[in-house]
Design a protein around this motif. Structure first.
Motif, PDB file in Angstrom:
ATOM      1  N   ASN A  33      -7.120  -4.599   0.777  1.00  0.00           N
ATOM      2  CA  ASN A  33      -6.730  -3.228   1.139  1.00  0.00           C
ATOM      3  C   ASN A  33      -7.913  -2.265   1.003  1.00  0.00           C
ATOM      4  O   ASN A  33      -8.125  -1.412   1.854  1.00  0.00           O
ATOM      5  CB  ASN A  33      -5.605  -2.725   0.226  1.00  0.00           C
ATOM      6  CG  ASN A  33      -4.234  -3.200   0.705  1.00  0.00           C
ATOM      7  OD1 ASN A  33      -4.102  -3.751   1.789  1.00  0.00           O
ATOM      8  ND2 ASN A  33      -3.224  -2.979  -0.112  1.00  0.00           N
ATOM      9  N   LYS A  77     -10.047  -2.821   3.888  1.00  0.00           N
ATOM     10  CA  LYS A  77      -9.414  -2.385   5.148  1.00  0.00           C
ATOM     11  C   LYS A  77      -9.361  -0.861   5.270  1.00  0.00           C
ATOM     12  O   LYS A  77      -9.578  -0.306   6.331  1.00  0.00           O
ATOM     13  CB  LYS A  77      -7.970  -2.902   5.211  1.00  0.00           C
ATOM     14  CG  LYS A  77      -7.828  -4.331   5.647  1.00  0.00           C
ATOM     15  CD  LYS A  77      -6.402  -4.709   6.030  1.00  0.00           C
ATOM     16  CE  LYS A  77      -5.332  -4.282   5.069  1.00  0.00           C
ATOM     17  NZ  LYS A  77      -4.030  -4.938   5.266  1.00  0.00           N
ATOM     18  N   TYR A  78      -8.998  -0.207   4.154  1.00  0.00           N
ATOM     19  CA  TYR A  78      -8.783   1.246   4.215  1.00  0.00           C
ATOM     20  C   TYR A  78      -9.940   2.032   3.601  1.00  0.00           C
ATOM     21  O   TYR A  78      -9.861   3.245   3.486  1.00  0.00           O
ATOM     22  CB  TYR A  78      -7.474   1.612   3.498  1.00  0.00           C
ATOM     23  CG  TYR A  78      -6.264   0.896   4.056  1.00  0.00           C
ATOM     24  CD1 TYR A  78      -5.793   1.199   5.334  1.00  0.00           C
ATOM     25  CD2 TYR A  78      -5.605  -0.099   3.338  1.00  0.00           C
ATOM     26  CE1 TYR A  78      -4.696   0.537   5.866  1.00  0.00           C
ATOM     27  CE2 TYR A  78      -4.506  -0.767   3.858  1.00  0.00           C
ATOM     28  CZ  TYR A  78      -4.057  -0.452   5.121  1.00  0.00           C
ATOM     29  OH  TYR A  78      -2.979  -1.106   5.645  1.00  0.00           O
ATOM     30  N   ASP A 113     -12.282   2.141  -4.086  1.00  0.00           N
ATOM     31  CA  ASP A 113     -12.913   2.314  -2.773  1.00  0.00           C
ATOM     32  C   ASP A 113     -13.256   3.788  -2.577  1.00  0.00           C
ATOM     33  O   ASP A 113     -12.820   4.647  -3.343  1.00  0.00           O
ATOM     34  CB  ASP A 113     -11.998   1.793  -1.655  1.00  0.00           C
ATOM     35  CG  ASP A 113     -10.760   2.634  -1.447  1.00  0.00           C
ATOM     36  OD1 ASP A 113     -10.909   3.802  -1.070  1.00  0.00           O
ATOM     37  OD2 ASP A 113      -9.643   2.121  -1.669  1.00  0.00           O
ATOM     38  N   ILE A 130      -5.295   8.587  -0.508  1.00  0.00           N
ATOM     39  CA  ILE A 130      -3.857   8.618  -0.207  1.00  0.00           C
ATOM     40  C   ILE A 130      -3.291   9.916  -0.754  1.00  0.00           C
ATOM     41  O   ILE A 130      -3.554  10.276  -1.905  1.00  0.00           O
ATOM     42  CB  ILE A 130      -3.139   7.431  -0.890  1.00  0.00           C
ATOM     43  CG1 ILE A 130      -3.799   6.106  -0.478  1.00  0.00           C
ATOM     44  CG2 ILE A 130      -1.655   7.414  -0.566  1.00  0.00           C
ATOM     45  CD1 ILE A 130      -3.514   4.965  -1.439  1.00  0.00           C
ATOM     46  N   LEU A 184       4.444   3.719  -2.767  1.00  0.00           N
ATOM     47  CA  LEU A 184       3.481   2.798  -2.155  1.00  0.00           C
ATOM     48  C   LEU A 184       3.816   1.313  -2.347  1.00  0.00           C
ATOM     49  O   LEU A 184       3.479   0.490  -1.512  1.00  0.00           O
ATOM     50  CB  LEU A 184       2.095   3.086  -2.754  1.00  0.00           C
ATOM     51  CG  LEU A 184       0.926   3.153  -1.806  1.00  0.00           C
ATOM     52  CD1 LEU A 184       1.190   4.049  -0.632  1.00  0.00           C
ATOM     53  CD2 LEU A 184      -0.314   3.623  -2.547  1.00  0.00           C
ATOM     54  N   TYR A 238       6.680   0.054   3.004  1.00  0.00           N
ATOM     55  CA  TYR A 238       6.253   1.451   2.985  1.00  0.00           C
ATOM     56  C   TYR A 238       4.777   1.519   3.376  1.00  0.00           C
ATOM     57  O   TYR A 238       3.937   0.845   2.806  1.00  0.00           O
ATOM     58  CB  TYR A 238       6.445   2.077   1.597  1.00  0.00           C
ATOM     59  CG  TYR A 238       6.223   3.578   1.621  1.00  0.00           C
ATOM     60  CD1 TYR A 238       7.252   4.428   1.992  1.00  0.00           C
ATOM     61  CD2 TYR A 238       4.970   4.118   1.345  1.00  0.00           C
ATOM     62  CE1 TYR A 238       7.049   5.801   2.058  1.00  0.00           C
ATOM     63  CE2 TYR A 238       4.762   5.490   1.415  1.00  0.00           C
ATOM     64  CZ  TYR A 238       5.799   6.318   1.767  1.00  0.00           C
ATOM     65  OH  TYR A 238       5.585   7.677   1.839  1.00  0.00           O
ATOM     66  N   ARG A 239       4.501   2.324   4.393  1.00  0.00           N
ATOM     67  CA  ARG A 239       3.106   2.486   4.817  1.00  0.00           C
ATOM     68  C   ARG A 239       2.820   3.974   4.973  1.00  0.00           C
ATOM     69  O   ARG A 239       3.687   4.730   5.412  1.00  0.00           O
ATOM     70  CB  ARG A 239       2.883   1.832   6.184  1.00  0.00           C
ATOM     71  CG  ARG A 239       2.999   0.316   6.169  1.00  0.00           C
ATOM     72  CD  ARG A 239       3.408  -0.105   7.547  1.00  0.00           C
ATOM     73  NE  ARG A 239       3.142  -1.496   7.816  1.00  0.00           N
ATOM     74  CZ  ARG A 239       4.055  -2.281   8.387  1.00  0.00           C
ATOM     75  NH1 ARG A 239       5.247  -1.803   8.691  1.00  0.00           N
ATOM     76  NH2 ARG A 239       3.760  -3.535   8.649  1.00  0.00           N
ATOM     77  N   VAL A 240       1.588   4.364   4.656  1.00  0.00           N
ATOM     78  CA  VAL A 240       1.228   5.768   4.820  1.00  0.00           C
ATOM     79  C   VAL A 240       1.083   6.060   6.313  1.00  0.00           C
ATOM     80  O   VAL A 240       1.549   7.070   6.817  1.00  0.00           O
ATOM     81  CB  VAL A 240      -0.101   6.076   4.084  1.00  0.00           C
ATOM     82  CG1 VAL A 240      -0.549   7.502   4.350  1.00  0.00           C
ATOM     83  CG2 VAL A 240       0.076   5.834   2.586  1.00  0.00           C
ATOM     84  N   SER A 259      -1.889   0.660   9.727  1.00  0.00           N
ATOM     85  CA  SER A 259      -1.630  -0.578   8.989  1.00  0.00           C
ATOM     86  C   SER A 259      -1.495  -1.750   9.963  1.00  0.00           C
ATOM     87  O   SER A 259      -2.070  -2.817   9.764  1.00  0.00           O
ATOM     88  CB  SER A 259      -0.348  -0.424   8.153  1.00  0.00           C
ATOM     89  OG  SER A 259       0.225  -1.668   7.890  1.00  0.00           O
ATOM     90  N   GLY A 299      -1.825  -5.418   8.839  1.00  0.00           N
ATOM     91  CA  GLY A 299      -1.007  -5.345   7.612  1.00  0.00           C
ATOM     92  C   GLY A 299       0.460  -5.639   7.869  1.00  0.00           C
ATOM     93  O   GLY A 299       0.963  -5.439   8.973  1.00  0.00           O
ATOM     94  N   THR A 300       1.141  -6.126   6.835  1.00  0.00           N
ATOM     95  CA  THR A 300       2.571  -6.405   6.957  1.00  0.00           C
ATOM     96  C   THR A 300       3.410  -5.359   6.214  1.00  0.00           C
ATOM     97  O   THR A 300       4.615  -5.321   6.363  1.00  0.00           O
ATOM     98  CB  THR A 300       2.923  -7.779   6.336  1.00  0.00           C
ATOM     99  OG1 THR A 300       2.578  -7.740   4.939  1.00  0.00           O
ATOM    100  CG2 THR A 300       2.177  -8.900   7.012  1.00  0.00           C
ATOM    101  N   GLY A 301       2.762  -4.555   5.372  1.00  0.00           N
ATOM    102  CA  GLY A 301       3.513  -3.577   4.580  1.00  0.00           C
ATOM    103  C   GLY A 301       4.151  -4.189   3.348  1.00  0.00           C
ATOM    104  O   GLY A 301       4.944  -3.543   2.659  1.00  0.00           O
ATOM    105  N   GLY A 358       2.136  -6.191   1.035  1.00  0.00           N
ATOM    106  CA  GLY A 358       1.099  -6.570   0.069  1.00  0.00           C
ATOM    107  C   GLY A 358       1.294  -5.954  -1.312  1.00  0.00           C
ATOM    108  O   GLY A 358       1.247  -6.655  -2.330  1.00  0.00           O
ATOM    109  N   LEU A 359       1.528  -4.642  -1.376  1.00  0.00           N
ATOM    110  CA  LEU A 359       1.631  -3.986  -2.686  1.00  0.00           C
ATOM    111  C   LEU A 359       2.964  -4.299  -3.365  1.00  0.00           C
ATOM    112  O   LEU A 359       3.048  -4.300  -4.593  1.00  0.00           O
ATOM    113  CB  LEU A 359       1.432  -2.476  -2.554  1.00  0.00           C
ATOM    114  CG  LEU A 359       0.006  -2.034  -2.202  1.00  0.00           C
ATOM    115  CD1 LEU A 359      -0.070  -0.517  -2.059  1.00  0.00           C
ATOM    116  CD2 LEU A 359      -0.986  -2.505  -3.264  1.00  0.00           C
ATOM    117  N   PHE A 383      -7.139   1.271  -7.636  1.00  0.00           N
ATOM    118  CA  PHE A 383      -5.955   0.487  -7.977  1.00  0.00           C
ATOM    119  C   PHE A 383      -6.321  -0.309  -9.228  1.00  0.00           C
ATOM    120  O   PHE A 383      -7.211  -1.167  -9.180  1.00  0.00           O
ATOM    121  CB  PHE A 383      -5.562  -0.464  -6.833  1.00  0.00           C
ATOM    122  CG  PHE A 383      -4.922   0.254  -5.667  1.00  0.00           C
ATOM    123  CD1 PHE A 383      -5.673   1.038  -4.809  1.00  0.00           C
ATOM    124  CD2 PHE A 383      -3.556   0.154  -5.450  1.00  0.00           C
ATOM    125  CE1 PHE A 383      -5.085   1.707  -3.746  1.00  0.00           C
ATOM    126  CE2 PHE A 383      -2.950   0.823  -4.382  1.00  0.00           C
ATOM    127  CZ  PHE A 383      -3.721   1.609  -3.537  1.00  0.00           C
TER     128      PHE A 383
END
Ligand code: ADP
Length: 267
Positions: free
Chosen positions: A164, A167-168, A199, A204, A212, A217-219, A224, A229-231, A233-234, A260
């Motif tokens: 993540n 990616k972000y 990062d 966010i 999150l 749940y995705r921002v 994503s 992303g699958t939403g 991961g977290l 994180f």
């Protein structure tokens, strides 16, 4: 019942010799669980239907108008492979989530060297970081730190968090993974390991932080999906950390980046 908002199932029965007994059962929690289950099924259906609709559309086009157009055929096959990949990742993450949820109450029995594990995860993600122009560093891996845990699951935690961050985290930026050992002050009874994944990306907004780790749940859904992303991961991270009696802390500042942090009881 005054002052207590809830849903009740009420039954009234006769009492021998006259009168009646009235039973109130608070069913709010069951209703909440049923609602969560319905939402989950609706989300999964939606997530699977989107790539399926796209696949079916391209199959029809390939059977019809694009049949004799090799350039279009190659392009469409590329898109179809991407959509099939998305479905595969979703099914993989759904299976992971259901497994970690099922095992959440069993204490893991293995022993894991956290520093070595972090170096391995970082090595696996180096190519992804390289493609994104991200510099990935690990510090503190030499600190002796043994955790009672499940190696595969902890690998998944740090894989998801570092992926993540890459990616972000914005291209050309740094992603720093740091391991340190805390004694006291961590909210844990004894020694604890702290792994922070930092990062310097978009960050966010505060309002999203509490939600999150919810499934799907995705921002920013579009971003994503674009990143594969699958939403989930977290949500997977949250369950694994909880199984290890640990804590996940998220700090983020819009425009500056995110941290994180996972705190795990150490041996
Ligand atoms: P996804 O598969 O969409 O990445 P996750 O459960 O891993 O799902 O993350 C949920 C959402 O949290 C992401 O869609 C993204 O919006 C946000 N997010 C996660 N990690 C970061 C990060 N390091 N920086 C900014 N946003 C993040």
């Amino acid at each position: 019942i005054a002052g207590h908002e809830a849903n009740y199932e009420v039954t009234v029965g006769p009492v021998p010799g006259g009168g009646a007994v009235c039973t109130f059962v608070d069913i709010s929690e069951q209703e909440q669980i049923s609602q969560l289950r319905r939402d989950f099924v609706a989300n999964v259906s939606h997530e699977l239907r989107t790539p399926l609709t796209s696949l079916l559309g391209f199959i029809e086009t390939l059977q019809g108008p694009a049949r004799d157009d090799p350039a279009a055929r190659d392009r469409f096959l590329g898109i179809m492979a991407r959509e099939a990949g998305r479905m595969t990742r979703l099914v993989r993450d759904l299976l992971s989530l259901s497994r970690v949820e099922a095992e959440e109450r069993q204490r893991p029995a293995g022993q894991v060297d956290l520093g070595g594990l972090l170096l391995q995860v970082a090595a696996t993600l180096k190519p992804l970081a390289g493609d994104a122009g991200v510099t990935l560093t690990v510090t503190g891996a030499e600190v002796p730190c043994l955790i009672r845990g499940d190696g595969d699951q902890l690998t998944q935690v740090f894989h998801n968090l570092i992926e993540n961050a890459v990616k972000y985290g914005g291209s050309g930026k740094r992603v720093e993974v740091g391991l340190s050992v805390l004694s006291g002050a961590s909210g844990m009874p004894g020694r604890a390991a702290l792994v922070a994944v930092r990062d310097h990306g978009e960050g966010i907004d505060e309002i999203h932080l509490p939600r999150l780790t919810e499934r799907f749940y995705r921002v920013d859904s579009h971003r994503s999906r674009e990143k594969g992303g699958t939403g989930l991961g977290l949500a997977i991270v949250k369950h694994i950390v909880s199984r290890h009696r640990g804590r996940l802390k998220i700090e983020s500042e819009k425009g500056k980046g995110s941290i994180f942090a996972v705190i795990l009881p150490a041996e």
